[in-house]
Design an enzyme around this catalytic site. Structure first.
Site, PDB file in Angstrom:
ATOM      1  N   GLY A 303       0.825  -1.187   0.000  1.00 26.22           N
ATOM      2  CA  GLY A 303       0.000   0.000   0.000  1.00 26.22           C
ATOM      3  C   GLY A 303       0.864   1.243   0.000  1.00 26.22           C
ATOM      4  O   GLY A 303       2.033   1.220   0.390  1.00 26.22           O
ATOM      5  N   ASP A 304       0.305   2.358  -0.424  1.00 26.51           N
ATOM      6  CA  ASP A 304       1.013   3.623  -0.303  1.00 26.51           C
ATOM      7  C   ASP A 304       0.864   4.133   1.126  1.00 26.51           C
ATOM      8  O   ASP A 304       0.100   3.596   1.927  1.00 26.51           O
ATOM      9  CB  ASP A 304       0.488   4.643  -1.318  1.00 26.51           C
ATOM     10  CG  ASP A 304       1.546   5.667  -1.711  1.00 26.51           C
ATOM     11  OD1 ASP A 304       2.525   5.828  -0.955  1.00 26.51           O
ATOM     12  OD2 ASP A 304       1.398   6.305  -2.767  1.00 26.51           O
ATOM     13  N   TYR A 305       1.569   5.179   1.437  1.00 21.05           N
ATOM     14  CA  TYR A 305       1.676   5.707   2.803  1.00 21.05           C
ATOM     15  C   TYR A 305       0.295   5.954   3.417  1.00 21.05           C
ATOM     16  O   TYR A 305      -0.408   6.870   3.014  1.00 21.05           O
ATOM     17  CB  TYR A 305       2.475   7.008   2.749  1.00 21.05           C
ATOM     18  CG  TYR A 305       3.037   7.503   4.051  1.00 21.05           C
ATOM     19  CD1 TYR A 305       4.369   7.299   4.371  1.00 21.05           C
ATOM     20  CD2 TYR A 305       2.250   8.193   4.958  1.00 21.05           C
ATOM     21  CE1 TYR A 305       4.907   7.778   5.555  1.00 21.05           C
ATOM     22  CE2 TYR A 305       2.771   8.672   6.144  1.00 21.05           C
ATOM     23  CZ  TYR A 305       4.104   8.467   6.439  1.00 21.05           C
ATOM     24  OH  TYR A 305       4.625   8.941   7.621  1.00 21.05           O
ATOM     25  N   THR A 306      -0.111   5.106   4.351  1.00 22.46           N
ATOM     26  CA  THR A 306      -1.417   5.123   5.034  1.00 22.46           C
ATOM     27  C   THR A 306      -2.580   5.018   4.060  1.00 22.46           C
ATOM     28  O   THR A 306      -3.712   5.389   4.397  1.00 22.46           O
ATOM     29  CB  THR A 306      -1.597   6.367   5.936  1.00 22.46           C
ATOM     30  OG1 THR A 306      -1.702   7.552   5.133  1.00 22.46           O
ATOM     31  CG2 THR A 306      -0.469   6.517   6.934  1.00 22.46           C
ATOM     32  N   GLY A 307      -2.336   4.485   2.868  1.00 20.72           N
ATOM     33  CA  GLY A 307      -3.399   4.410   1.866  1.00 20.72           C
ATOM     34  C   GLY A 307      -4.568   3.552   2.291  1.00 20.72           C
ATOM     35  O   GLY A 307      -5.723   3.843   1.944  1.00 20.72           O
TER      36      GLY A 307
END
Length: 766
Positions: A303-307
């Protein structure tokens, strides 16, 4: 470039760490199994793991011990101290960290895990190595302006060589999002607006980072991002929604991702955006049906940053636990920064909300990739503080940075052959980027230092110019007291003005969407005042996107797009300014007449009321104040030669299962050598699905000495004419095709037509 003198034990703190790894349960289990049976070897480890350890293998967090730049690149979080993060790693709560503080940090963390953790599964260390590690290369969109995928492979290889020496196993690159709206700040991270160019650069960058094999000590695993269609965010607003037909998604946006995965990338990153109402972090159609079932991707998705957590604010998940469930079931194997997987997956499995088989499959993927990276064989293979220093900013790396910067620059305009300049002329360097150790490397640099980069004034003087004045004139987004008066005085005292203007590093990149993609007002006021002196002006544009040029900037006799060029900025610009090398870059994106044209791209549809060439006509597809065209189109770029196109050769028919050769003669009638980018475009005139006005199908660089000509030929086959039919399957139909061999997507160059024929039928649709 592989370091064949590496000593594995040299990276370890001492014999204790060696013994701990040699006797670890994970290594023992791998050794017991058939070396050729990787699934069985991984399965043996998975069966030993607790649910909490499995969740930990799917949790990636920002390094607690990181540099100041890395800290500023991501939103702040209240994470643990370095000691606390080490304790989490030892407890099996982390698979690894990203953007840490080099080999020493990695050594300490890996040593603790190898000594103290239960299973001693090695950590993975990741970083945003976007356009260089310590040696910085041009921003990716600038590098794409070279139209030289081999160059991109070489810069990626060099970046991996440096980064791997610092303990980095994995980079969050390449970004392969097609960017057709220049308001989007992350345009600078990709390869521009064209799917073919995007595919070629995606594959080249993956191959460059990963090298011969992922197990090599100078290999860094690539991560294809952001999956998918992040570049299509509405109004160019970062993190915004995307609403696309499946046809456009598959024809335009997905091909570069597939090219990156086909090139061997073993990781991908989910995108922040939603597509047609479903966040990418919760989209099983995208992450399972397309990626796994259709493309057979064997690696893992992070996942992307806190996505995953952001699906709560988007209204797609109830809370963190729900978000973790949705993301894992959708196909996000690893969570970044939110800690949702570590917090909630064990309970979700125990409650039956997430099948253990789904959890185990993600763990297998992560462990398999760690194995491919050689971490189970030697967890310290990329961790060596001495090697980190020795590989940093070497002479070959800096030479490559200079070469890449030279090839990235695009000469938009050169009226009266103002360029190249003679170093003996009196030169006034004016503008906020005329000098100073700022805004040289560009956005998304974690480990590079602007203070080590070469600025414009230094490069110009080093090239032999002796009569040079330097005047800022204005700030980037604010005026300077007395700045314009000083600049005007400097211009009047000079033979020629070199006006260095454009965007700062903080105006381009993530979260830097712009509503007006113009040169900021204080710099425009400076340009107008300097232009009023009547002195010839060479505009040097610093930018990470296509710009809408206005006024004195647009009217300047010479305009050179210099982007953000990295470590060798000043030297490379001086090389082109004074003609040591000629400009050879071409635009990988369109420069509009006005900001309001965005999104604008060359491969648009004609519509039922296309705007005609010539005088404006009412009730056509056009804006009131601009044509339906670019000011400077995709593929445009001038040289110091005088290039013309002639003698088209286009056969009348292309047999269904055959091929044809189309050709043109390209001539340099100038007095300087040049490198011309010859581009091939086609248009399907009549089809069951309307087609773009042009599509690039091939390109070739040709070196032309003064007065010399070369015949440039391209081969076309039926497969190159395919599109997605009504059933979204590849198809091609008999009929008439236009073909151009030209210097840009809007230039005529030479033009011809041919018919694709089947069973003796020259036209019509199947």
């Amino acid at each position: 470039m592989t370091d064949i003198t590496i000593s594995r034990r040299a990276a370890l703190m001492g014999a204790g760490a060696i013994v701990a790894w040699a006797s670890s349960p994970a290594r023992a289990l791998l050794a017991e199994a058939d070396p050729q049976a990787l699934p069985a070897r991984i399965e043996a480890i998975v069966q030993r793991m607790t649910l909490e350890e499995k969740a930990g293998q799917l949790q990636l967090n920002a390094a607690a011990w990181s540099g100041g730049i890395a800290t500023g690149l991501n939103p702040p979080s209240n994470g643990p101290s370095f000691e606390g993060q080490v304790a989490d790693a030892v407890a099996g709560k982390l698979t690894g960290v990203f953007n840490g503080n080099g080999a020493e940090m990695a050594r300490r963390m890996q040593d603790a895990v190898m000594r103290q953790s239960r299973l001693k599964i090695p950590l993975i260390f990741a970083a945003d190595v976007i356009h260089g590690h310590r040696t910085i290369f041009p921003v990716p969109v600038a590098e794409a302006a070279s139209f030289d995928p081999d160059l991109a492979m070489r810069t990626a290889r060099m970046a991996a060589y440096e980064a791997a020496a610092a303990g980095i196993d994995w980079t969050f690159f390449p970004m392969v999002d097609i960017a057709r709206d220049q308001r989007w700040g992350r345009t600078m991270e990709g390869a521009g607006e064209d799917p073919l160019l995007g595919q070629l650069f995606a594959a080249a960058r993956v191959k460059g980072f990963q090298g011969r094999t992922l197990a090599d000590a100078d290999a860094v695993m690539a991560c294809v991002k952001h999956f998918a269609a992040y570049g299509a965010a509405e109004s160019g607003l970062d993190y915004n929604s995307v609403d696309l037909s499946e046809r456009t998604l598959r024809e335009v946006y997905l091909p570069p991702y597939k090219a990156g995965f086909d090139a061997g990338a073993m990781s991908g990153m989910a995108s922040f955006n939603e597509i047609n109402g479903i966040p990418s972090h919760g989209n099983p159609w995208l992450l399972r049906k397309v990626l796994r079932d259709e493309w057979r991707f064997p690696g893992f998705i992070v996942g992307d940053y806190t996505g995953d957590e952001e699906m709560i604010a988007a209204g797609f998940a109830k809370d963190g636990k729900d978000a973790a469930r949705i993301a894992l079931l959708a196909g996000v194997d690893m969570s970044m920064q939110s800690n949702l997987y570590a917090q909630h997956l064990p309970a979700l499995v125990r409650e039956g909300a997430v099948p253990q088989a789904v959890l185990d499959e993600s763990v297998r993927r992560v462990l398999a990739v760690k194995h491919q990276l050689g971490l189970f064989d030697d967890p310290f293979r990329r961790i060596d503080t001495k090697r980190e220093t020795a590989r940093s900013r070497t002479k070959p790396a800096l030479a490559l940075s200079r070469e890449a910067a030279q090839k990235a620059m695009v000469l938009l305009k050169n009226d009266g052959d103002l360029l190249p300049l003679a170093p003996s002329r009196r030169i006034a360097l004016i503008g906020p980027f005329a000098s100073g150790q700022h805004d040289l490397n560009g956005p998304w640099v974690v480990y590079g230092d602007n203070n080590q980069a070469i600025d414009l004034a230094t490069g110009v003087k080093a090239a032999g110019a002796r009569n040079v004045s330097v005047t800022p004139g204005s700030g980037v987004e604010e005026p300077l007291a007395g700045g314009i008066d000083a600049a005007v005085a400097a211009a009047r005292a000079a033979d020629v003005v070199v006006l260095a203007i454009g965007e700062s590093e903080t105006m381009s990149g993530e979260a830097q969407s712009r509503t007006a993609i113009t040169v900021p007002a204080p710099q425009m006021a400076l340009a107008e005042a300097v232009a009023a002196t009547g002195k010839p002006i060479v505009v040097l544009l610093k930018n990470g996107r296509g710009l809408a040029l206005e006024g004195a900037v647009k009217d300047a006799p010479a305009i050179l797009v210099t982007w953000f060029l990295g470590s060798e900025t000043g030297h490379a610009i001086a090389d082109v300014l004074f003609g040591k090398v000629g400009p050879s870059g071409r635009l990988p994106l369109s420069f509009p007449h006005e900001s309001g044209q965005e999104p604008y791209y060359y491969a648009h549809k004609a519509t039922g009321r296309p705007a005609p060439d010539g005088p404006r006509q009412p009730y056509k597809a056009q804006w009131r104040t601009s044509p339906n065209a670019a000011l400077y189109p995709f593929g445009h770029g001038l040289t110091y030669g005088k290039v013309s196109y002639a003698a088209p050769v286009v056969p009348a028919t292309l047999p269904w299962d055959g091929r044809i050769e189309v050709a043109a003669t390209v001539t340099n009638s100038g007095t300087r050598p040049c490198e011309e980018l010859v581009q091939l475009y086609i248009r399907d005139r009549v089809a069951s699905i309307t087609r773009p006005v042009r599509e690039m199908k091939a390109f070739r660089k040709v070196a032309l000495a003064p007065g010399k000509s070369e015949r440039v030929a391209f081969t076309l086959t039926r497969e190159q004419l395919q599109f997605l039919g009504k059933d979204l399957q590849p198809t091609v139909e008999p009929g008439t095709f236009d073909v151009w061999i030209a210097p840009s997507a809007q230039a005529d160059g030479v033009h011809g037509t041919f018919d694709l024929v089947r069973l003796g039928v020259r036209s019509g649709r199947s």
